[in-house]
Design a protein around this motif. Structure first.
Motif, PDB file in Angstrom:
ATOM      1  N   GLY A  40      36.405  37.846  49.541  1.00  0.00           N
ATOM      2  CA  GLY A  40      37.617  38.068  48.772  1.00  0.00           C
ATOM      3  C   GLY A  40      38.424  39.247  49.271  1.00  0.00           C
ATOM      4  O   GLY A  40      37.922  40.128  49.968  1.00  0.00           O
ATOM      5  N   LEU A  41      39.698  39.230  48.929  1.00  0.00           N
ATOM      6  CA  LEU A  41      40.618  40.311  49.263  1.00  0.00           C
ATOM      7  C   LEU A  41      41.149  40.882  47.950  1.00  0.00           C
ATOM      8  O   LEU A  41      41.715  40.158  47.128  1.00  0.00           O
ATOM      9  N   LEU A  42      40.941  42.172  47.748  1.00  0.00           N
ATOM     10  CA  LEU A  42      41.363  42.815  46.523  1.00  0.00           C
ATOM     11  C   LEU A  42      42.729  43.453  46.699  1.00  0.00           C
ATOM     12  O   LEU A  42      43.074  43.916  47.788  1.00  0.00           O
ATOM     13  N   TRP A  43      43.492  43.470  45.596  1.00  0.00           N
ATOM     14  CA  TRP A  43      44.842  44.049  45.652  1.00  0.00           C
ATOM     15  C   TRP A  43      45.178  44.680  44.316  1.00  0.00           C
ATOM     16  O   TRP A  43      44.555  44.397  43.295  1.00  0.00           O
ATOM     17  N   ILE A  44      46.132  45.584  44.326  1.00  0.00           N
ATOM     18  CA  ILE A  44      46.469  46.368  43.145  1.00  0.00           C
ATOM     19  C   ILE A  44      47.931  46.159  42.781  1.00  0.00           C
ATOM     20  O   ILE A  44      48.807  46.167  43.658  1.00  0.00           O
ATOM     21  N   MET A  45      48.181  45.964  41.489  1.00  0.00           N
ATOM     22  CA  MET A  45      49.544  45.915  40.964  1.00  0.00           C
ATOM     23  C   MET A  45      49.755  47.079  40.010  1.00  0.00           C
ATOM     24  O   MET A  45      48.873  47.426  39.219  1.00  0.00           O
ATOM     25  N   GLY A  46      50.923  47.688  40.088  1.00  0.00           N
ATOM     26  CA  GLY A  46      51.326  48.714  39.150  1.00  0.00           C
ATOM     27  C   GLY A  46      52.464  48.208  38.275  1.00  0.00           C
ATOM     28  O   GLY A  46      53.020  47.135  38.500  1.00  0.00           O
ATOM     29  N   GLY A  47      52.825  48.993  37.263  1.00  0.00           N
ATOM     30  CA  GLY A  47      53.953  48.645  36.416  1.00  0.00           C
ATOM     31  C   GLY A  47      53.691  47.531  35.426  1.00  0.00           C
ATOM     32  O   GLY A  47      54.626  46.870  34.962  1.00  0.00           O
ATOM     33  N   ILE A  48      52.422  47.312  35.048  1.00  0.00           N
ATOM     34  CA  ILE A  48      52.058  46.235  34.124  1.00  0.00           C
ATOM     35  C   ILE A  48      52.031  46.771  32.694  1.00  0.00           C
ATOM     36  O   ILE A  48      51.404  47.794  32.412  1.00  0.00           O
ATOM     37  N   HIS A 101      32.153  33.511  39.413  1.00  0.00           N
ATOM     38  CA  HIS A 101      33.381  34.295  39.507  1.00  0.00           C
ATOM     39  C   HIS A 101      34.069  34.074  40.844  1.00  0.00           C
ATOM     40  O   HIS A 101      35.290  34.160  40.940  1.00  0.00           O
ATOM     41  N   TYR A 102      33.302  33.821  41.875  1.00  0.00           N
ATOM     42  CA  TYR A 102      33.860  33.808  43.224  1.00  0.00           C
ATOM     43  C   TYR A 102      34.013  32.395  43.778  1.00  0.00           C
ATOM     44  O   TYR A 102      34.371  32.214  44.930  1.00  0.00           O
ATOM     45  N   ILE A 103      33.754  31.381  42.964  1.00  0.00           N
ATOM     46  CA  ILE A 103      33.860  30.001  43.409  1.00  0.00           C
ATOM     47  C   ILE A 103      35.205  29.417  43.018  1.00  0.00           C
ATOM     48  O   ILE A 103      35.806  28.658  43.747  1.00  0.00           O
ATOM     49  N   GLY A 104      35.699  29.784  41.866  1.00  0.00           N
ATOM     50  CA  GLY A 104      37.001  29.300  41.456  1.00  0.00           C
ATOM     51  C   GLY A 104      37.609  30.224  40.432  1.00  0.00           C
ATOM     52  O   GLY A 104      36.907  30.815  39.615  1.00  0.00           O
ATOM     53  N   HIS A 105      38.891  30.381  40.471  1.00  0.00           N
ATOM     54  CA  HIS A 105      39.599  31.219  39.515  1.00  0.00           C
ATOM     55  C   HIS A 105      40.634  30.373  38.808  1.00  0.00           C
ATOM     56  O   HIS A 105      41.722  30.136  39.335  1.00  0.00           O
ATOM     57  N   PRO A 106      40.325  29.905  37.596  1.00  0.00           N
ATOM     58  CA  PRO A 106      41.316  29.111  36.889  1.00  0.00           C
ATOM     59  C   PRO A 106      42.424  29.949  36.266  1.00  0.00           C
ATOM     60  O   PRO A 106      43.393  29.417  35.759  1.00  0.00           O
ATOM     61  N   THR A 107      42.290  31.269  36.327  1.00  0.00           N
ATOM     62  CA  THR A 107      43.278  32.127  35.687  1.00  0.00           C
ATOM     63  C   THR A 107      43.335  33.474  36.400  1.00  0.00           C
ATOM     64  O   THR A 107      42.673  33.691  37.407  1.00  0.00           O
ATOM     65  N   VAL A 108      44.121  34.363  35.847  1.00  0.00           N
ATOM     66  CA  VAL A 108      44.250  35.717  36.391  1.00  0.00           C
ATOM     67  C   VAL A 108      42.921  36.444  36.225  1.00  0.00           C
ATOM     68  O   VAL A 108      42.221  36.268  35.231  1.00  0.00           O
ATOM     69  N   ASP A 109      42.573  37.284  37.206  1.00  0.00           N
ATOM     70  CA  ASP A 109      41.288  37.986  37.206  1.00  0.00           C
ATOM     71  C   ASP A 109      41.552  39.428  37.599  1.00  0.00           C
ATOM     72  O   ASP A 109      41.902  39.698  38.746  1.00  0.00           O
ATOM     73  N   MET A 110      41.391  40.372  36.670  1.00  0.00           N
ATOM     74  CA  MET A 110      41.864  41.730  36.919  1.00  0.00           C
ATOM     75  C   MET A 110      40.990  42.767  36.215  1.00  0.00           C
ATOM     76  O   MET A 110      40.170  42.431  35.363  1.00  0.00           O
ATOM     77  N   SER A 111      41.174  44.031  36.617  1.00  0.00           N
ATOM     78  CA  SER A 111      40.437  45.125  36.007  1.00  0.00           C
ATOM     79  C   SER A 111      41.258  46.399  36.144  1.00  0.00           C
ATOM     80  O   SER A 111      41.952  46.595  37.147  1.00  0.00           O
ATOM     81  N   PRO A 112      41.222  47.292  35.145  1.00  0.00           N
ATOM     82  CA  PRO A 112      42.018  48.526  35.220  1.00  0.00           C
ATOM     83  C   PRO A 112      41.529  49.449  36.325  1.00  0.00           C
ATOM     84  O   PRO A 112      40.335  49.554  36.594  1.00  0.00           O
ATOM     85  N   ILE A 113      42.478  50.109  36.962  1.00  0.00           N
ATOM     86  CA  ILE A 113      42.141  51.063  38.030  1.00  0.00           C
ATOM     87  C   ILE A 113      43.281  52.090  38.130  1.00  0.00           C
ATOM     88  O   ILE A 113      44.402  51.803  37.714  1.00  0.00           O
ATOM     89  N   HIS A 114      43.002  53.262  38.632  1.00  0.00           N
ATOM     90  CA  HIS A 114      43.985  54.334  38.853  1.00  0.00           C
ATOM     91  C   HIS A 114      44.449  54.990  37.556  1.00  0.00           C
ATOM     92  O   HIS A 114      44.310  56.187  37.371  1.00  0.00           O
ATOM     93  N   GLY A 115      45.077  54.192  36.669  1.00  0.00           N
ATOM     94  CA  GLY A 115      45.646  54.761  35.458  1.00  0.00           C
ATOM     95  C   GLY A 115      46.364  53.697  34.652  1.00  0.00           C
ATOM     96  O   GLY A 115      46.349  52.519  35.009  1.00  0.00           O
ATOM     97  N   PRO A 116      47.021  54.076  33.558  1.00  0.00           N
ATOM     98  CA  PRO A 116      47.702  53.097  32.701  1.00  0.00           C
ATOM     99  C   PRO A 116      48.698  52.247  33.492  1.00  0.00           C
ATOM    100  O   PRO A 116      49.470  52.760  34.307  1.00  0.00           O
ATOM    101  N   GLY A 117      48.664  50.937  33.237  1.00  0.00           N
ATOM    102  CA  GLY A 117      49.594  50.022  33.887  1.00  0.00           C
ATOM    103  C   GLY A 117      49.225  49.609  35.279  1.00  0.00           C
ATOM    104  O   GLY A 117      49.954  48.855  35.931  1.00  0.00           O
ATOM    105  N   PHE A 166      46.345  47.812  37.736  1.00  0.00           N
ATOM    106  CA  PHE A 166      45.193  46.920  37.682  1.00  0.00           C
ATOM    107  C   PHE A 166      44.864  46.403  39.077  1.00  0.00           C
ATOM    108  O   PHE A 166      45.763  46.173  39.896  1.00  0.00           O
ATOM    109  N   ILE A 167      43.574  46.229  39.324  1.00  0.00           N
ATOM    110  CA  ILE A 167      43.123  45.587  40.551  1.00  0.00           C
ATOM    111  C   ILE A 167      42.920  44.107  40.263  1.00  0.00           C
ATOM    112  O   ILE A 167      42.493  43.726  39.170  1.00  0.00           O
TER     113      ILE A 167
END
Length: 477
Positions: free
Chosen positions: A228-236, A284-300, A302-303
């Motif tokens: 897998g490749l992990l990525w981070i979004m801010g501003g959520i 968890h790693y075979i199929g993702h039927p939806t968004v899969d995320m976890s908090p990181i860094h600070g408020p808003g 998510f990884i």
């Protein structure tokens, strides 16, 4: 201990030594560590603290592997030794972020949560993560403070070996840097690549990644657990997302996903269904039927997880075409998911991609065959070993429908067959497919195995013997 070799300045009066293969030798140390993930990092640090000269080779710009360069960032309670020291250092230097029911209400039990989906909704929880880049900086300093020589941006490419009795011995690690091809001479080598790359180049035996699912799954296919490749979004604004989930009775965002798919805004590989049947290994790693995320860094912030489709059966650790395909396709899927989230999901209107991992994490690479191969039966039968490296550990085995077993790991799992001066760590230990994934690949255990390998290397050098001749008689942890 053997002192490090200091490269000369290239003047004619001091010709640079060459390895047997004609490669310039740039260092001569007691312990050479290939790879700076948690295992390699801890091995280098412990061996140096034991008085050895140590050189660590890392292909990225900092240690930590998938947990820093790969953005994993999952903080755990200290389990002793260097791992505890590392977690305390992260805390002290402001790298740790904690999410809980107060600053992230409605997270526990939310279907979008990667880790905490199973908790009762609204229940107390604590999810800690560390800033991957900040933590990497801390790890760089810790190695420098200990006196470990580290080469960053250096790719391991091969080894040179000699026959030594009935087995073979590594004499040099061959690396590629901006200066070209170089050799590092050492007495003991540590496998910290995460994919048993040193084992493969040394010609030691291993089993290729991949295996069967548990008997509860009926498709009968044998595949690697996908990377897998992990990525981070801010501003959520997650509160807005939760409000939508409740208002529209759409906890997994299925209505939005269906709408986007009907409009052609979601490719088929994104949000694919999970595999059927019960007890699917690592579902968890075979199929993702939806968004899969976890908090990181600070408020808003998510990884998010983006994983290789399981049905592609990619061997990213040993097949260049597979590795390239994964990198290209996962970037495409991340782009598609980010566009979907911003366009369709309330709370993501102002979100943005802030970081994408430096590489695709390989969850299931080569499995070295060591002097002992730890199997699922060892765990089931709770076998004990005279050369156990730790006291009995209790862990959850996904292969056996999340059963918990108390077991020990023998030192012989650190010793690959046919090579007498190489020590294994982390995901490259001598474990079978069923036992290594999701059981023995986490940050705490990989750090512990590195520390064990570093100590074993130092003891071997002090005694003038090979790691295979070392008598390991007392658990370290």
């Amino acid at each position: 201990m053997h002192p490090p070799f200091s490269p000369n300045d290239g003047s004619p009066s001091e010709p640079q030594p060459l390895s047997a293969g004609g490669v310039p030798v740039v260092a001569d140390v007691d312990v050479v560590v290939i790879g700076g993930g948690p295992g390699g990092f801890a091995a280098a640090l412990r061996a140096r603290r034991e008085g050895c000269s140590v050189l660590m080779v890392e292909k990225f710009d900092m240690p930590g592997g998938v947990h820093t360069s790969g953005l994993q960032g999952a903080a755990n309670p200290g389990v002793g030794g260097i791992h505890t020291e590392l977690m305390e250092r992260f805390h002290r230097e402001g790298c740790i972020y904690e999410a809980n029911e107060k600053n992230l209400p409605d997270w526990a039990g939310n279907p979008l949560s990667h880790y905490d989906y199973y908790l009762p909704p609204g229940s107390p929880f604590k999810r800690t993560s560390f800033n991957p880049d900040g933590a990497g900086n801390v790890m760089v300093r810790m190695l420098e403070e200990a006196g470990v020589q580290a080469l960053y941006g250096a790719s391991f490419v091969d080894v040179e070996m000699v026959q030594d009795g009935t087995e073979r011995r590594i004499t040099h690690a061959i690396i590629e840097t901006v200066s070209g091809r170089q050799a590092i001479r050492g007495r003991v080598f540590v496998e910290g690549s995460g994919t048993a790359e040193v084992v493969a180049r040394a010609g030691a035996p291993f089993v290729r990644g991949g295996g069967r699912q548990p008997q509860t799954l009926t498709d009968g296919q044998s595949r690697p657990i996908p990377g897998g490749l992990l990525w981070i979004m801010g501003g959520i604004d997650f509160a807005r997302t939760v409000a939508y989930q409740r208002r529209e009775d759409d906890p997994a965002l299925g209505k939005l996903i269906d709408r986007a798919r009907a409009a052609g805004d979601i490719p088929p590989q994104l949000y694919r269904p999970r595999m059927a049947d019960k007890g699917v290994y690592g579902d968890h790693y075979i199929g993702h039927p939806t968004v899969d995320m976890s908090p990181i860094h600070g408020p808003g912030s998510f990884i998010l997880w983006q994983n290789v489709p399981y049905e592609w059966a990619l061997h990213m650790d040993d097949d260049a075409a597979d590795a390239s395909r994964a990198k290209k396709e996962l970037r495409r899927l991340i782009d598609a998911e980010a566009r979907f989230l911003v366009k369709y999901v309330p709370g993501f209107e102002n979100a943005f991609i802030s970081h994408v991992g430096r590489y695709v994490g390989v969850r299931d690479g080569r499995h070295p065959i060591g002097e002992y191969v730890f199997s699922i039966d060892d765990a089931r039968e709770q076998r004990r070993f005279p050369d156990a490296v730790t006291r009995p550990m209790t862990k959850t085995f996904f292969w056996d429908a999340y059963a918990k077993y108390s077991f020990e790991v023998p030192y012989r799992c650190f010793l690959p067959r046919e090579v007498n001066n190489l020590l294994l760590t982390g995901a490259s230990l001598s474990f079978t497919f069923e036992t290594i994934f999701m059981v023995m690949r986490n940050f705490p255990w990989c750090t512990q195995t590195g520390e064990i390998a570093g100590l074993a290397a130092a003891r071997s050098i002090r005694q003038g013997i090979t790691p295979k001749q070392l008598a390991w008689t007392e658990p370290l942890f």
